[in-house]
Design a protein around this motif. Structure first.
Motif, PDB file in Angstrom:
ATOM      1  N   VAL A  75    -102.545   0.672 -84.040  1.00  0.00           N
ATOM      2  CA  VAL A  75    -103.206  -0.660 -84.089  1.00  0.00           C
ATOM      3  C   VAL A  75    -103.938  -1.010 -85.430  1.00  0.00           C
ATOM      4  CG1 VAL A  75    -105.287  -1.038 -82.777  1.00  0.00           C
ATOM      5  CG2 VAL A  75    -103.753   0.115 -81.254  1.00  0.00           C
ATOM      6  N   LYS A  76    -104.384   0.385 -86.524  1.00  0.00           N
ATOM      7  CA  LYS A  76    -104.794  -0.156 -87.531  1.00  0.00           C
ATOM      8  C   LYS A  76    -103.942  -1.071 -88.218  1.00  0.00           C
ATOM      9  CE  LYS A  76    -108.599   3.017 -87.387  1.00  0.00           C
ATOM     10  NZ  LYS A  76    -109.259   5.070 -88.334  1.00  0.00           N
ATOM     11  N   PHE A  99    -103.456  -4.546 -87.181  1.00  0.00           N
ATOM     12  CA  PHE A  99    -104.569  -5.705 -87.663  1.00  0.00           C
ATOM     13  C   PHE A  99    -104.806  -5.623 -89.093  1.00  0.00           C
ATOM     14  CE2 PHE A  99    -106.837  -4.457 -83.547  1.00  0.00           C
ATOM     15  CZ  PHE A  99    -106.277  -5.987 -83.020  1.00  0.00           C
ATOM     16  N   VAL A 151    -111.183  -2.294 -86.145  1.00  0.00           N
ATOM     17  CA  VAL A 151    -111.105  -1.646 -85.025  1.00  0.00           C
ATOM     18  C   VAL A 151    -112.356  -0.437 -84.903  1.00  0.00           C
ATOM     19  CG1 VAL A 151    -110.180   0.849 -84.006  1.00  0.00           C
ATOM     20  CG2 VAL A 151    -108.522  -0.930 -85.153  1.00  0.00           C
ATOM     21  N   HIS A 177     -99.784   4.500 -76.252  1.00  0.00           N
ATOM     22  CA  HIS A 177    -101.246   4.692 -75.942  1.00  0.00           C
ATOM     23  C   HIS A 177    -101.815   5.351 -74.821  1.00  0.00           C
ATOM     24  CE1 HIS A 177    -101.060   1.465 -79.412  1.00  0.00           C
ATOM     25  NE2 HIS A 177    -101.334   0.618 -78.055  1.00  0.00           N
ATOM     26  N   CYS A 227    -103.426  -1.220 -74.972  1.00  0.00           N
ATOM     27  CA  CYS A 227    -103.864  -2.178 -75.716  1.00  0.00           C
ATOM     28  C   CYS A 227    -102.521  -2.948 -75.810  1.00  0.00           C
ATOM     29  CB  CYS A 227    -104.585  -2.388 -77.061  1.00  0.00           C
ATOM     30  SG  CYS A 227    -103.963  -1.440 -78.695  1.00  0.00           S
ATOM     31  N   PHE A 267    -101.872  -4.127 -78.808  1.00  0.00           N
ATOM     32  CA  PHE A 267    -101.373  -3.821 -80.774  1.00  0.00           C
ATOM     33  C   PHE A 267    -100.759  -2.714 -80.670  1.00  0.00           C
ATOM     34  CE2 PHE A 267    -105.793  -5.332 -79.293  1.00  0.00           C
ATOM     35  CZ  PHE A 267    -106.014  -6.681 -79.601  1.00  0.00           C
ATOM     36  N   ALA A 270    -108.424  -0.211 -78.262  1.00  0.00           N
ATOM     37  CA  ALA A 270    -107.298  -0.568 -79.833  1.00  0.00           C
ATOM     38  C   ALA A 270    -106.291   1.257 -80.535  1.00  0.00           C
ATOM     39  CB  ALA A 270    -108.261  -0.262 -80.845  1.00  0.00           C
ATOM     40  N   VAL A 292    -111.348  -3.622 -80.516  1.00  0.00           N
ATOM     41  CA  VAL A 292    -111.982  -4.542 -81.318  1.00  0.00           C
ATOM     42  C   VAL A 292    -112.795  -5.740 -80.900  1.00  0.00           C
ATOM     43  CG1 VAL A 292    -109.755  -5.059 -81.233  1.00  0.00           C
ATOM     44  CG2 VAL A 292    -110.252  -5.820 -82.757  1.00  0.00           C
TER      45      VAL A 292
END
Length: 161
Positions: free
Chosen positions: A6-7, A10, A19, A93, A99, A101, A125, A132
């Protein structure tokens, strides 16, 4: 790995967003609202569902409930929740951190109109203590999401027949 994916998402697609990791769990709508100081309806919960043979993600406001009839009318099938192991296999996840993402493979993402009640929502996230803050329309754009109306209206809204 899930939080990191996820990080990374983004970092690549929305470097202005970061995040937020908390000490306490935000694995439920109530816990997430407390951890982030928002109304529970502002939590953007992501549900991993099977619609016929297709696995999809549905993102809805925290206090919204899925309307089975609306879902069936929209997708032509009854919604089936995936079990925790299948959710992890599909999204990477954990339940409570799901999420749209940083997914390991593309999944169709649908965003319920209930999210549009807020200028900013707080989806998880990728971990049970990460989230987020994001505008609903921006989230839809980042995940190539499709807007749908498949949740029941809040108790204060009249039901249209």
């Amino acid at each position: 790995m899930s939080l990191q994916s996820v990080k990374d998402f983004f970092s690549t697609h929305a470097p202005d967003l970061s995040v937020i990791e908390t000490e306490q769990s935000s694995a439920t709508v109530t816990l997430a609202a407390q951890a982030h100081g928002v109304d529970p309806d502002q939590i953007a919960k992501t549900i991993c569902l099977r619609a016929g043979d297709e696995v999809i993600l549905l993102v809805a406001s925290g206090t919204s409930r899925l309307d089975n009839r609306k879902f069936r009318d929209r997708f032509g099938a009854k919604p089936r929740m995936l079990g925790a192991e299948d959710v992890v296999a599909q999204t990477s996840h954990p339940v409570g951190g799901v999420c749209p993402f940083g997914l390991p493979q593309p999944l169709a993402v649908y965003l319920d109109d209930s999210l549009r009640r807020h200028a900013e929502v707080v989806p998880a996230a990728g971990a049970i203590n990460a989230a987020v803050r994001i505008a609903p329309d921006r989230m839809a754009m980042l995940v190539s999401g499709t807007w749908v109306d498949v949740c029941q209206p809040p108790a204060s809204e009249p039901v249209q027949l």
